[in-house]
Design an enzyme around this catalytic site. Structure first.
Site, PDB file in Angstrom:
ATOM      1  N   ASN A 369       0.775  -1.087  -0.063  1.00 42.86           N
ATOM      2  CA  ASN A 369       0.266   0.047  -0.124  1.00 42.86           C
ATOM      3  C   ASN A 369       0.862   1.287   0.000  1.00 42.86           C
ATOM      4  O   ASN A 369       1.814   1.431   0.914  1.00 42.86           O
ATOM      5  CB  ASN A 369      -0.876   0.056   1.192  1.00 42.86           C
ATOM      6  CG  ASN A 369      -1.813   1.309   1.347  1.00 42.86           C
ATOM      7  OD1 ASN A 369      -2.820   1.473   0.516  1.00 42.86           O
ATOM      8  ND2 ASN A 369      -1.406   2.288   2.194  1.00 42.86           N
ATOM      9  N   GLU A 370       0.543   2.226  -0.947  1.00 41.76           N
ATOM     10  CA  GLU A 370       1.277   3.236  -1.215  1.00 41.76           C
ATOM     11  C   GLU A 370       2.763   3.161  -0.804  1.00 41.76           C
ATOM     12  O   GLU A 370       3.140   3.993  -0.052  1.00 41.76           O
ATOM     13  CB  GLU A 370       0.710   4.541  -0.225  1.00 41.76           C
ATOM     14  CG  GLU A 370      -0.798   4.588  -0.589  1.00 41.76           C
ATOM     15  CD  GLU A 370      -1.101   5.911  -0.278  1.00 41.76           C
ATOM     16  OE1 GLU A 370      -0.636   6.767   0.724  1.00 41.76           O
ATOM     17  OE2 GLU A 370      -2.301   6.515  -0.610  1.00 41.76           O
ATOM     18  N   ASN A 425      -4.745   4.933  -4.885  1.00 38.14           N
ATOM     19  CA  ASN A 425      -5.618   5.761  -3.781  1.00 38.14           C
ATOM     20  C   ASN A 425      -5.346   7.363  -4.371  1.00 38.14           C
ATOM     21  O   ASN A 425      -4.326   7.820  -4.213  1.00 38.14           O
ATOM     22  CB  ASN A 425      -4.673   5.638  -2.196  1.00 38.14           C
ATOM     23  CG  ASN A 425      -4.640   4.177  -2.008  1.00 38.14           C
ATOM     24  OD1 ASN A 425      -5.572   3.194  -2.518  1.00 38.14           O
ATOM     25  ND2 ASN A 425      -3.697   4.062  -0.999  1.00 38.14           N
ATOM     26  N   TYR A 431      -7.125  16.082   0.562  1.00 38.36           N
ATOM     27  CA  TYR A 431      -5.685  16.708   0.838  1.00 38.36           C
ATOM     28  C   TYR A 431      -5.333  17.842  -0.186  1.00 38.36           C
ATOM     29  O   TYR A 431      -4.442  18.734   0.304  1.00 38.36           O
ATOM     30  CB  TYR A 431      -4.764  15.699   0.975  1.00 38.36           C
ATOM     31  CG  TYR A 431      -4.770  14.635   2.024  1.00 38.36           C
ATOM     32  CD1 TYR A 431      -4.900  15.090   3.404  1.00 38.36           C
ATOM     33  CD2 TYR A 431      -4.920  13.233   1.765  1.00 38.36           C
ATOM     34  CE1 TYR A 431      -5.009  14.377   4.528  1.00 38.36           C
ATOM     35  CE2 TYR A 431      -5.011  12.230   2.913  1.00 38.36           C
ATOM     36  CZ  TYR A 431      -4.963  12.850   4.172  1.00 38.36           C
ATOM     37  OH  TYR A 431      -5.074  11.935   5.167  1.00 38.36           O
ATOM     38  N   TRP A 505     -12.376   4.932   1.902  1.00 39.08           N
ATOM     39  CA  TRP A 505     -11.515   5.229   2.894  1.00 39.08           C
ATOM     40  C   TRP A 505     -12.000   5.957   4.020  1.00 39.08           C
ATOM     41  O   TRP A 505     -12.131   7.209   3.875  1.00 39.08           O
ATOM     42  CB  TRP A 505      -9.924   5.506   2.441  1.00 39.08           C
ATOM     43  CG  TRP A 505      -9.069   5.346   3.798  1.00 39.08           C
ATOM     44  CD1 TRP A 505      -8.639   6.509   4.666  1.00 39.08           C
ATOM     45  CD2 TRP A 505      -8.353   4.178   4.053  1.00 39.08           C
ATOM     46  NE1 TRP A 505      -7.630   5.842   5.517  1.00 39.08           N
ATOM     47  CE2 TRP A 505      -7.750   4.364   5.352  1.00 39.08           C
ATOM     48  CE3 TRP A 505      -8.571   2.792   3.662  1.00 39.08           C
ATOM     49  CZ2 TRP A 505      -7.046   3.264   5.830  1.00 39.08           C
ATOM     50  CZ3 TRP A 505      -7.815   1.964   4.165  1.00 39.08           C
ATOM     51  CH2 TRP A 505      -7.070   2.258   5.203  1.00 39.08           C
ATOM     52  N   LYS A 526     -11.846  10.020   8.612  1.00 35.50           N
ATOM     53  CA  LYS A 526     -12.477   9.698   7.294  1.00 35.50           C
ATOM     54  C   LYS A 526     -13.680   8.640   7.035  1.00 35.50           C
ATOM     55  O   LYS A 526     -14.349   8.551   6.212  1.00 35.50           O
ATOM     56  CB  LYS A 526     -11.379   9.111   6.286  1.00 35.50           C
ATOM     57  CG  LYS A 526     -10.344  10.577   6.078  1.00 35.50           C
ATOM     58  CD  LYS A 526      -9.396  10.208   4.747  1.00 35.50           C
ATOM     59  CE  LYS A 526      -8.455  11.321   4.764  1.00 35.50           C
ATOM     60  NZ  LYS A 526      -7.608  11.151   5.902  1.00 35.50           N
TER      61      LYS A 526
HETATM   62  C1  GCB Z   1      -3.682   6.607   2.363  1.00 35.71           C
HETATM   63  C2  GCB Z   1      -3.369   5.300   3.473  1.00 35.71           C
HETATM   64  C3  GCB Z   1      -3.953   5.035   4.475  1.00 35.71           C
HETATM   65  C4  GCB Z   1      -4.231   6.585   5.273  1.00 35.71           C
HETATM   66  C5  GCB Z   1      -5.110   7.255   4.112  1.00 35.71           C
HETATM   67  C6  GCB Z   1      -5.310   8.878   4.843  1.00 35.71           C
HETATM   68  O1  GCB Z   1      -3.529   6.557   1.645  1.00 35.71           O
HETATM   69  O2  GCB Z   1      -3.194   4.260   2.552  1.00 35.71           O
HETATM   70  O3  GCB Z   1      -3.405   4.116   5.356  1.00 35.71           O
HETATM   71  O4  GCB Z   1      -5.031   6.152   6.474  1.00 35.71           O
HETATM   72  O5  GCB Z   1      -4.210   7.608   3.063  1.00 35.71           O
HETATM   73  O6  GCB Z   1      -6.340   9.103   5.542  1.00 35.71           O
HETATM   74  O7  GCB Z   1      -4.536   9.556   4.644  1.00 35.71           O
END
Ligand code: GCB
Length: 735
Positions: A369-370, A425, A431, A505, A526
């Site tokens: 992931n990322e 993602n 953001y 998310w 979130k």
């Molecule tokens: C992401 C991550 C996740 C974070 C999310 C966030 O891309 O994969 O673990 O919690 O962003 O809320 O920033």
């Protein structure tokens, strides 16, 4: 017969001890499992939760068993690294906080036994996760069992497996499934009897492995949320040892242009992600917590779940099987590649696949992931991914591999070619950037790579349900903005069925002790539902309206937005019904027909009761016209809302901060000003600036963002923003 005895009770927890000898004295707090020592400090912010080695001690008498029986201890989750000592001797070490492992103790059992387990969640450079946006709870947070089996028994030691593996291959035309069942035996035996669908087959053992093939005619398919039918496979031995597992017969494929197909029919994968934690409990969840989460997942009407960012509890994958969810399972190879962490990624992946192979809900294994968020795409990273990808395919030829990529990863990066299918993602509209950039990103990708399967693995916006706004704005942490954000994304994913899966998310707010924002300490907000599962935010009902076809309902947004300063207020209704009547103070106000989102403009003067009616469903709110904004609705850290960016006040013939960066930069005069401003910013923040300069993809993305959003993102104060705007307003667009 095997005897499984819960070992959850009668433990002592010792937070600090010099070593196992000191811990073994058992002078600590009496606790029962599941347990984490971070239930409170892991959720209260400050990034200061206890990370270290703690100890668990349990004394127990020699279990009753036949002379030749074997005894194993089973740990269903010890976060993150555990060492097991029995009667003073170290007998095992396990690295990785989310998988099951077992250790045989037969020869070491005495009349009275002392079991000491050290569990370590401290910082290190070899065991994932180390850098990520969630609390790395420490503890023996899942069940511990004692398993007594005959001397010859189905395998227990290999990678925490169940000793039985079922591979159904479905032929849709012939309505049948060929089901291969394999079992592994430890000890001396000739034969295993398998049973599937009331048919029994005897199979001989070769090198400890037996295999049988069943044909199920008129197979009852495991068909997603509408009909998640499960079969059971059993393996027996003459000595009475038995293992069994449930399985499902299903076939799926993904068409890069048409999306996901289940059992030959299009099946839209639209859903949410989940972390395993709960307010005040941390990750030490009970079956009731798991069931509660599944109830909420069913209520929202999701068809898919991303179980992030690590292996979840067996009980939860079981619930997914039973409820027909399509699951993305993954390991915590996240954010930052560690050069000494390769072995751990491979062992966590092997456990994930081996332990979860029989779950029909799981359709893909997530490699990382990322991972490029804080690491370069270099040979070591690529090699690590290739090894993981090959491992998944070697262990499981029936499922796909995938990755969740960070937005700034170039779409032509070689890493995207490693897994079978991909996902991004994206957080445009939260953001950074504008909501529309989500649409643009995927459209460009899809056009450039029409043969590649792409999905939307994360998107979301933080919201504290206390905060409300008439004019919601990115970054205001209001429930209102979260709803606006998700309305946009919902419509965008509805138009793009080729997105193989989409995952909000997150379904639930979760603990990230390093966070301190939006009026809460230690939480990522979130979630569509709060971390205590008590409050469903408005955006939850948006998805429920779009996805839940079973339960007719109507939801009036803004229940917590009572005091309103506007003369005409927007009243929003989310419903899965097509005709909504709004009643204000007992009088019919307006009836609308439509889909999912209904918006009414209601003049307000005093206190009003507003009711939405759809067939037999109703929902009501009370609103009150007030003169002054209710300060409780405003996140105090937010800079005061100023109106200088209102379109009407700006000269449209001239540039302004509302224009996109690329448009401004295309003009020599305006571009020069921006370049100068950025050069100044870069000298203050060298690292970030370099990352932008070296990343053409990121530059392109920034080009599509409005200057105002970039400036806000960079933390510029109101005065400087106004100043830039004044300068830009002095430059005509034709020049
Ligand atoms: C992401 C991550 C996740 C974070 C999310 C966030 O891309 O994969 O673990 O919690 O962003 O809320 O920033």
């Amino acid at each position: 017969m095997r005897n499984i005895v819960s070992f959850n009770d009668n433990w002592k927890f010792i937070k600090n001890a010099a070593d196992e000898v000191e811990a073994a004295k058992g002078e600590g707090e009496s606790i029962a499992l599941p347990h984490t020592w971070n239930a409170v400090d892991g959720q209260d912010g400050g990034n200061d939760y206890h990370r270290g080695t703690c100890w668990y001690v349990k004394k127990f008498a020699k279990p009753e068993k036949n002379e030749t029986d074997k005894a194993y201890l089973e740990f269903c989750g010890a976060a993150m690294t555990a060492e097991i000592y029995l009667n003073g001797e170290k007998i095992s070490r396990h690295e990785g906080g989310y998988s099951t492992f077992r250790v045989e103790i037969t020869e070491r059992l005495e009349e009275e036994n002392t079991l000491v387990v050290s569990v370590d969640n401290s910082n290190n450079t070899t065991v994932y996760p180390q850098t990520a946006d969630f609390t790395f709870y420490g503890g023996l947070y899942r069940d511990v069992n004692l398993i007594i089996v005959p001397e010859t028994h189905f395998e227990l030691a290999y990678c925490g497996s169940q000793g039985i593996k079922v591979t159904p291959v479905v032929n849709l035309e012939e309505k049948k499934a060929v089901v291969t069942v394999e079992a592994w035996v430890c000890g001396d035996a000739d034969m295993v009897t398998f049973e599937v669908n009331q048919e029994k087959i005897n199979a001989s053992l070769e090198d400890g492995r037996a295999k049988a093939e069943f044909v199920i005619e008129n197979v009852h398919l495991w068909d997603g949320v509408d009909d998640p039918y499960l079969y059971t496979a059993k393996a027996f031995m003459e000595n009475g040892d038995i293992v069994s597992t449930r399985f499902g017969c299903r076939k799926y494929y993904i068409d890069p242009q048409k999306g996901f197909f289940l059992n030959g029919h299009p099946y839209l994968l639209r859903g949410v992600s989940r972390h395993q934690d709960f307010k005040g409990v941390g990750n030490a969840l009970t079956i009731e917590h798991h069931k509660k989460d599944m109830e909420i997942i069913k209520e929202i009407g999701a068809t898919t779940l991303r179980l992030a960012h690590y292996q979840h509890a067996q009980e939860f994958y079981d619930l997914c099987d039973e409820n027909g969810l399509i699951v993305w399972a993954e390991i915590p190879y996240i954010t930052m590649h560690m050069k000494n962490g390769r072995a751990n990624t491979l062992s966590q992946m092997e456990e994930l696949v081996v332990q979860n192979y029989n779950h029909p809900s799981i359709i893909c294994w997530g490699l990382s992931n990322e991972i490029t968020a804080a690491s370069a795409v270099d040979d070591d990273l690529l090699e690590n991914h290739r090894l993981l990808n090959n491992l998944c395919h070697r262990l499981d030829s029936t499922r796909l591999t995938t990755m969740a990529n960070v937005f700034m990863l170039e779409t032509d990066s070689p890493i995207l070619e490693i897994p079978d299918i991909n996902s991004y993602n994206l957080y445009f509209g939260w953001y950074l950037g504008e909501l529309e950039q989500n649409d643009e990103f995927f459209d460009e990708y899809h056009e450039k790579y029409p043969d590649r399967v792409i999905g939307f693995s994360e998107y979301g916006a933080d919201a504290n349900p206390q905060y409300q706004a008439a004019v919601p704005e990115k970054g205001d942490y209001t429930e209102s903005y979260q709803a606006v954000y998700h309305e946009h994304i919902l419509q965008m994913i509805e138009k793009r069925p080729w997105l193989w899966a989409t995952h909000v998310w997150n379904l639930f707010d979760f603990a990230a002790d390093g966070r301190d924002e939006g009026g809460k300490h230690g939480e990522n907000q979130k979630g569509l539902v709060t971390i205590d599962r008590k409050t469903k935010k408005d955006a939850f009902y948006l998805y429920k309206a779009a996805w839940n076809k079973k339960e007719p309902f109507v939801h009036l947004c803004g229940k917590r937005y009572v005091d309103r300063t506007e003369d005409v207020t927007e009243v929003k209704v989310y419903s899965n019904q097509s005709k909504i009547t709004l009643v204000v103070d007992g009088k019919e106000f307006e009836t609308q027909t439509g889909k999912t989102i209904f918006k009414f403009n209601v003049p307000i003067s005093g206190e009003h009761k507003i009711t939405a009616i759809a067939d037999s469903c109703t929902d009501s709110i009370t609103v009150k016209k007030v003169e002054e904004e209710n300060q409780d609705y405003i996140f105090i850290k937010r800079s005061p809302v100023t109106n200088w960016f209102d379109a009407d006040e700006l000269d449209p013939e001239c540039f302004s901060i509302n224009d996109k960066l690329a448009e401004i930069k295309a003009n020599p005069k305006a571009g020069a000003i921006i370049d100068e401003m950025m050069a100044k910013g870069a000298s203050d923040r060298g690292d970030v600036a370099d990352a932008v300069k070296d990343n053409p993809g990121l530059q392109r993305m920034m080009g599509r963002m409005t200057l105002i959003s970039l400036l806000k993102q960079s933390g510029a104060d109101d005065e400087s923003i106004k100043q830039v705007n004044r300068i830009l307003q002095g430059i005509k667009k034709e020049n």
